[in-house]
Design an enzyme around this catalytic site. Sequence first.
Site, PDB file in Angstrom:
ATOM      1  N   ASN A  13       0.581  -0.940   0.524  1.00 38.05           N
ATOM      2  CA  ASN A  13      -0.617  -0.211   0.221  1.00 38.05           C
ATOM      3  C   ASN A  13       0.494   0.688  -0.086  1.00 38.05           C
ATOM      4  OD1 ASN A  13      -3.404   0.250   0.347  1.00 38.05           O
ATOM      5  ND2 ASN A  13      -2.008  -1.738   1.468  1.00 38.05           N
ATOM      6  N   HIS A 108      -8.476  -1.151   6.020  1.00 37.36           N
ATOM      7  CA  HIS A 108      -8.578  -1.983   6.754  1.00 37.36           C
ATOM      8  C   HIS A 108      -9.199  -3.644   5.507  1.00 37.36           C
ATOM      9  CE1 HIS A 108      -8.664  -5.031  10.294  1.00 37.36           C
ATOM     10  NE2 HIS A 108      -9.852  -5.603   9.817  1.00 37.36           N
TER      11      HIS A 108
HETATM   12  C1  GAR Z   1      -3.287  -4.524   3.940  1.00 36.65           C
HETATM   13  O1  GAR Z   1      -4.048  -5.529   3.778  1.00 36.65           O
HETATM   14  C2  GAR Z   1      -4.120  -3.650   5.046  1.00 36.65           C
HETATM   15  O2  GAR Z   1      -4.885  -3.594   4.825  1.00 36.65           O
HETATM   16  C3  GAR Z   1      -3.568  -4.102   6.855  1.00 36.65           C
HETATM   17  O3  GAR Z   1      -2.568  -4.607   6.605  1.00 36.65           O
HETATM   18  C4  GAR Z   1      -2.478  -4.817   5.002  1.00 36.65           C
HETATM   19  C5  GAR Z   1      -0.367  -4.325   4.816  1.00 36.65           C
HETATM   20  O4  GAR Z   1      -0.878  -5.012   3.685  1.00 36.65           O
HETATM   21  N1  GAR Z   1      -4.414  -3.367   7.493  1.00 36.65           N
HETATM   22  C6  GAR Z   1      -4.833  -4.428   8.309  1.00 36.65           C
HETATM   23  O5  GAR Z   1      -5.428  -5.489   8.705  1.00 36.65           O
HETATM   24  C7  GAR Z   1      -4.725  -3.199   9.324  1.00 36.65           C
HETATM   25  N2  GAR Z   1      -5.511  -3.671  10.682  1.00 36.65           N
HETATM   26  P1  GAR Z   1       1.047  -4.001   3.027  1.00 36.65           P
HETATM   27  O6  GAR Z   1       2.329  -3.392   3.999  1.00 36.65           O
HETATM   28  O7  GAR Z   1       1.455  -4.647   1.625  1.00 36.65           O
HETATM   29  O8  GAR Z   1       0.441  -2.773   2.758  1.00 36.65           O
END
Ligand code: GAR
Length: 190
Positions: A13, A108
Amino acid sequence: MKVAVLASGNGSNFEAIAQAFVDQQIQGELTLVFSDKKDAYVLERAKKYQIPRFSFTPKDFASKKQYEEALRDLLLANQIDFVVLAGYMRIIGKDLLASFPNKILNIHPSLLPSFPGLHGIKDAYNYGVKITGITIHFVDAGVDTGPIVAQAAVAITEEDTLESLEEKIHQLEHHWYPKVIAEITQKGVN
Ligand code: GAR
C-alpha cells in the site's frame, strides 16, 4: 500538505501511495515513512522511492508511552500535516491522536465493523462470508474503529482460496487508498 506513512510490513500500500505522489494523483509531499519493524520490506520500498525512512520499536524505549512520544516528536519535527497508516499493526495512543485530530487515516482489509484486528482477510474467509472488502476510516482510540470514509466490496467465490482473496483485496486497496487520500488531502483536513 506533508504526509507521513506508518507501516509495519510488506508495504504494498505504501508503494501504491508513493507512486500516486510521483504521478501527482496525490498533491503535496510524501515526507517520510516510519516503521516499527526495523527489517520491514516497506523500508526497502521507501529507499527505491528516495523517501526518508525512520524506524524504532517500543523495545527501544522504557515504555510504550515513550515510544509514542518519540513517534509524535518525529512527526511534529517534520511538520507532518496528515498521517496515513498502511499496515501499521499498532494501536495509536492518545498522545499521538491528540496531536493529529482527524488527521490519521487507516485502511483495513474487511468491511468494518466485521472482522477487525490483525487478520481481517483470513477471518472473513474462514467465517465463510460471501462478500468482504476494504474499509478506509479515520482513526480513533479503538481497534479498527473511527468514522468510515469509504468502503469497497468484493465477492468470495467457490473458486477462491485464501491467497486469491488476499490478492483481490490488495488490488482493491491499491486502487482506492491513493484515490481517497487524494480527495481528503485536497479538501484539507480539520
Ligand atoms: C493491508 O491489507 C492492510 O489493509 C492491513 O495490512 C495490510 C498491509 O499490507 N491492515 C490491517 O490489517 C490493519 N488492521 P501492505 O504492507 O502490503 O501494505
